[in-house]
Design an enzyme around this catalytic site. Structure first.
Site, PDB file in Angstrom:
ATOM      1  N   LYS A  13      26.075  69.464  43.047  1.00  0.00           N
ATOM      2  CA  LYS A  13      26.578  70.229  44.203  1.00  0.00           C
ATOM      3  C   LYS A  13      27.279  69.331  45.220  1.00  0.00           C
ATOM      4  O   LYS A  13      28.356  69.660  45.693  1.00  0.00           O
ATOM      5  CB  LYS A  13      25.417  70.895  44.967  1.00  0.00           C
ATOM      6  N   ARG A  88      18.455  78.118  51.697  1.00  0.00           N
ATOM      7  CA  ARG A  88      17.561  77.822  50.578  1.00  0.00           C
ATOM      8  C   ARG A  88      16.351  78.739  50.567  1.00  0.00           C
ATOM      9  O   ARG A  88      15.548  78.668  49.638  1.00  0.00           O
ATOM     10  CB  ARG A  88      17.061  76.387  50.694  1.00  0.00           C
ATOM     11  N   ARG A 127      20.296  58.723  39.877  1.00  0.00           N
ATOM     12  CA  ARG A 127      20.725  58.683  41.281  1.00  0.00           C
ATOM     13  C   ARG A 127      19.681  57.973  42.146  1.00  0.00           C
ATOM     14  O   ARG A 127      20.027  57.241  43.066  1.00  0.00           O
ATOM     15  CB  ARG A 127      20.957  60.109  41.798  1.00  0.00           C
ATOM     16  N   ARG A 133      16.930  56.711  46.749  1.00  0.00           N
ATOM     17  CA  ARG A 133      16.434  57.887  47.492  1.00  0.00           C
ATOM     18  C   ARG A 133      14.935  58.048  47.291  1.00  0.00           C
ATOM     19  O   ARG A 133      14.462  58.174  46.166  1.00  0.00           O
ATOM     20  CB  ARG A 133      17.156  59.153  47.017  1.00  0.00           C
ATOM     21  N   ARG A 144      10.716  69.311  43.224  1.00  0.00           N
ATOM     22  CA  ARG A 144      11.945  69.872  43.813  1.00  0.00           C
ATOM     23  C   ARG A 144      12.526  70.956  42.895  1.00  0.00           C
ATOM     24  O   ARG A 144      13.029  71.978  43.367  1.00  0.00           O
ATOM     25  CB  ARG A 144      12.972  68.768  44.075  1.00  0.00           C
TER      26      ARG A 144
HETATM   27  P1  AMP Z   1      19.526  67.989  49.136  1.00  0.00           P
HETATM   28  O1  AMP Z   1      20.246  66.695  49.345  1.00  0.00           O
HETATM   29  O2  AMP Z   1      20.388  69.175  49.471  1.00  0.00           O
HETATM   30  O3  AMP Z   1      18.899  68.108  47.774  1.00  0.00           O
HETATM   31  O4  AMP Z   1      18.312  68.030  50.189  1.00  0.00           O
HETATM   32  C1  AMP Z   1      17.326  67.023  50.200  1.00  0.00           C
HETATM   33  C2  AMP Z   1      16.075  67.517  50.901  1.00  0.00           C
HETATM   34  O5  AMP Z   1      16.390  67.892  52.253  1.00  0.00           O
HETATM   35  C3  AMP Z   1      15.449  68.774  50.305  1.00  0.00           C
HETATM   36  O6  AMP Z   1      14.612  68.481  49.206  1.00  0.00           O
HETATM   37  C4  AMP Z   1      14.669  69.297  51.508  1.00  0.00           C
HETATM   38  O7  AMP Z   1      13.497  68.545  51.752  1.00  0.00           O
HETATM   39  C5  AMP Z   1      15.625  69.025  52.654  1.00  0.00           C
HETATM   40  N1  AMP Z   1      16.558  70.180  52.833  1.00  0.00           N
HETATM   41  C6  AMP Z   1      17.911  70.200  52.645  1.00  0.00           C
HETATM   42  N2  AMP Z   1      18.427  71.405  52.911  1.00  0.00           N
HETATM   43  C7  AMP Z   1      17.373  72.194  53.272  1.00  0.00           C
HETATM   44  C8  AMP Z   1      17.237  73.563  53.642  1.00  0.00           C
HETATM   45  N3  AMP Z   1      18.304  74.387  53.671  1.00  0.00           N
HETATM   46  N4  AMP Z   1      16.002  74.010  53.965  1.00  0.00           N
HETATM   47  C9  AMP Z   1      14.928  73.201  53.942  1.00  0.00           C
HETATM   48  N5  AMP Z   1      14.984  71.920  53.569  1.00  0.00           N
HETATM   49  C10 AMP Z   1      16.180  71.398  53.241  1.00  0.00           C
END
Ligand code: AMP
Length: 189
Positions: A13, A88, A127, A133, A144
């Protein structure tokens, strides 16, 4: 154009969103990137978010919604945006609806990127090694994916019922997937 991009962690994404947003001349808004920037700067938001991120859980809706509301109110979002990683949860969908309604705007498309789970896990492990990370250890990756299936996959059905979802095969190289996404949103690559 107002777009969302959805798909499991590791579906590509972020990579696609950055390319597509640049091609369309709209801001790429990644809630994960905003949280990570806050974590590295050690802001109060970052300190709060890190606890959840490190466990593979979602940051609470109240915190996340306020952050997105501020970002979407900025002038560069006037002509459109590509939201990556938000909404989300069901509550976040309602919040986003409210934010858009208040400005008389609506979503044009929801891009759903699909991939094989095995490929996703492989990408995330790689990654984690490349970017260091802390939310990408194998246990956290599994969590996740579970959280995505429980909380976020159902949102696609909700957007489907509004006729907004375009489903795009996320397998293949970056340029190939980008052309599919552009075709799906009705833009010539
Ligand atoms: P991502 O890089 O989009 O996979 O986001 C990494 C982490 O950030 C996720 O696993 C959540 O802990 C937090 N996160 C990102 N976007 C959201 C969201 N819309 N709602 C809640 N937590 C989020």
């Amino acid at each position: 154009m107002r777009l969302l991009i959805m798909g499991p962690p590791g579906a590509g994404k972020g990579t696609q969103a950055a390319v597509i947003a640049q091609l369309l001349g709209i801001p790429h808004i990644s809630t994960g990137d905003i949280f990570r920037a806050n974590v590295s700067e050690g802001t109060p938001l970052g300190i709060e978010a890190k606890r959840y991120m490190d466990a593979g859980e979602y940051v609470p809706d109240g915190v996340t919604n306020a952050m997105v509301r501020d970002r979407l109110a900025q002038a560069d979002c006037g002509p459109g945006f590509l939201l990556d990683g938000y909404p989300r949860t069901v509550e976040q969908v309602g919040e986003l609806d409210g934010m858009l309604k208040a400005s008389g705007a609506s979503l044009d498309r929801v891009i759903e990127l699909t991939v094989d789970t095995d490929v996703v896990v492989g990408r995330l492990v790689k990654r984690a090694a490349d970017q260091g990370r802390s939310d990408d250890t194998e246990d956290v990756i599994r969590r996740r994916l579970e959280v995505y299936a429980e909380q976020t996959a159902p949102l696609i059905a909700a957007y489907q019922s509004r006729g907004l979802v375009v489903r795009v095969n996320g397998m293949g190289d970056v340029a190939e997937v980008t052309s599919r996404v552009l075709a799906a949103v009705g833009v010539d690559g």
